[in-house]
Design a protein around this motif. Sequence first.
Motif, PDB file in Angstrom:
ATOM      1  N   ALA A   1       0.837  -1.211   0.000  1.00 53.11           N
ATOM      2  CA  ALA A   1       0.000   0.000   0.000  1.00 53.11           C
ATOM      3  C   ALA A   1       0.869   1.256   0.000  1.00 53.11           C
ATOM      4  O   ALA A   1       0.544   2.249  -0.663  1.00 53.11           O
ATOM      5  CB  ALA A   1      -0.946  -0.009   1.202  1.00 53.11           C
TER       6      ALA A   1
ATOM      7  N   MET B   1       2.048   1.866  -3.471  1.00 51.59           N
ATOM      8  CA  MET B   1       0.971   2.439  -4.296  1.00 51.59           C
ATOM      9  C   MET B   1       0.825   3.928  -4.000  1.00 51.59           C
ATOM     10  O   MET B   1       0.701   4.745  -4.911  1.00 51.59           O
ATOM     11  CB  MET B   1      -0.365   1.725  -4.046  1.00 51.59           C
ATOM     12  CG  MET B   1      -0.452   0.343  -4.625  1.00 51.59           C
ATOM     13  SD  MET B   1      -2.128  -0.363  -4.619  1.00 51.59           S
ATOM     14  CE  MET B   1      -2.763   0.008  -3.025  1.00 51.59           C
ATOM     15  N   ALA B   2       0.832   4.270  -2.713  1.00 48.45           N
ATOM     16  CA  ALA B   2       0.643   5.669  -2.322  1.00 48.45           C
ATOM     17  C   ALA B   2       1.772   6.556  -2.847  1.00 48.45           C
ATOM     18  O   ALA B   2       1.550   7.718  -3.186  1.00 48.45           O
ATOM     19  CB  ALA B   2       0.553   5.781  -0.797  1.00 48.45           C
TER      20      ALA B   2
ATOM     21  N   ALA C   1      -1.892   0.992  -9.382  1.00 48.55           N
ATOM     22  CA  ALA C   1      -2.911   0.371  -8.560  1.00 48.55           C
ATOM     23  C   ALA C   1      -3.733  -0.644  -9.335  1.00 48.55           C
ATOM     24  O   ALA C   1      -4.277  -1.569  -8.764  1.00 48.55           O
ATOM     25  CB  ALA C   1      -3.825   1.437  -7.969  1.00 48.55           C
TER      26      ALA C   1
ATOM     27  N   VAL D   1      -8.011   1.736  -4.234  1.00 46.55           N
ATOM     28  CA  VAL D   1      -7.635   3.136  -4.024  1.00 46.55           C
ATOM     29  C   VAL D   1      -8.963   3.876  -3.921  1.00 46.55           C
ATOM     30  O   VAL D   1      -9.711   3.953  -4.889  1.00 46.55           O
ATOM     31  CB  VAL D   1      -6.786   3.678  -5.187  1.00 46.55           C
ATOM     32  CG1 VAL D   1      -6.458   5.150  -4.957  1.00 46.55           C
ATOM     33  CG2 VAL D   1      -5.520   2.854  -5.346  1.00 46.55           C
TER      34      VAL D   1
ATOM     35  N   TYR E   1      -5.074   3.962   0.308  1.00 47.95           N
ATOM     36  CA  TYR E   1      -4.495   2.900  -0.514  1.00 47.95           C
ATOM     37  C   TYR E   1      -4.554   1.632   0.322  1.00 47.95           C
ATOM     38  O   TYR E   1      -3.977   1.578   1.413  1.00 47.95           O
ATOM     39  CB  TYR E   1      -3.054   3.249  -0.891  1.00 47.95           C
ATOM     40  CG  TYR E   1      -2.965   4.503  -1.727  1.00 47.95           C
ATOM     41  CD1 TYR E   1      -2.969   4.436  -3.113  1.00 47.95           C
ATOM     42  CD2 TYR E   1      -2.923   5.761  -1.128  1.00 47.95           C
ATOM     43  CE1 TYR E   1      -2.913   5.588  -3.887  1.00 47.95           C
ATOM     44  CE2 TYR E   1      -2.870   6.912  -1.889  1.00 47.95           C
ATOM     45  CZ  TYR E   1      -2.867   6.818  -3.264  1.00 47.95           C
ATOM     46  OH  TYR E   1      -2.823   7.961  -4.022  1.00 47.95           O
TER      47      TYR E   1
END
Length: 183
Positions: free
Chosen positions: A87, A90-91, A97, A128, A174
């Motif tokens: 996560a 991704m952030a 994502a 997300v 996320y």
Amino acid sequence: MKTTTTTSPTTTTAHKLVTLPRIIIAVVIVCLIFQIQKSKSIELPKYTMPKYVGESILERVNNHRASLHLGELQTTDSLSNAARRYAEMMAKGHLQANLASVNLAGFTSKNDVDAYDNTQGMQRNIAVVTSTSGSPSLDAVRVWLETNNDVANLENPQYAATGIGVVKSGDTYYVCQIFARNK
């Protein structure tokens, strides 16, 4: 000739009656100002904090599984740490994502592979979300229930272990949930 001014008792009482509401109004305004300042320092509601979002997601997923007479998923620290790292990536924009085939090997440790039946590979769901319902956990699970691959992971009776990672950046959450089968 000497002039004297006398004040009647009714004039003084009337003046006090006019002043008293002004004092009350001033006190109310001051109290409101302090209340507004106090409310600015109040923390976010618990259900919007990433730790609690993750706990709520697990509860919602297990409730869904229970409605299908499936066993509960149990969280493990190692899978939760791997999901959180995923996560975070991704952030930070390091992972797309919507990329479905990211190898989880880089996020899980050798102990994870040894502890779980990794012959079919671990699976993950990601979301997300900018919470529209006021509940980021509800929004994430709703996304998963509307996606064929994600719902298949949620409803797979062979999965017994899970880890959930949630990272909040601005108004966006996320979320990654990793699924594994016990050996």
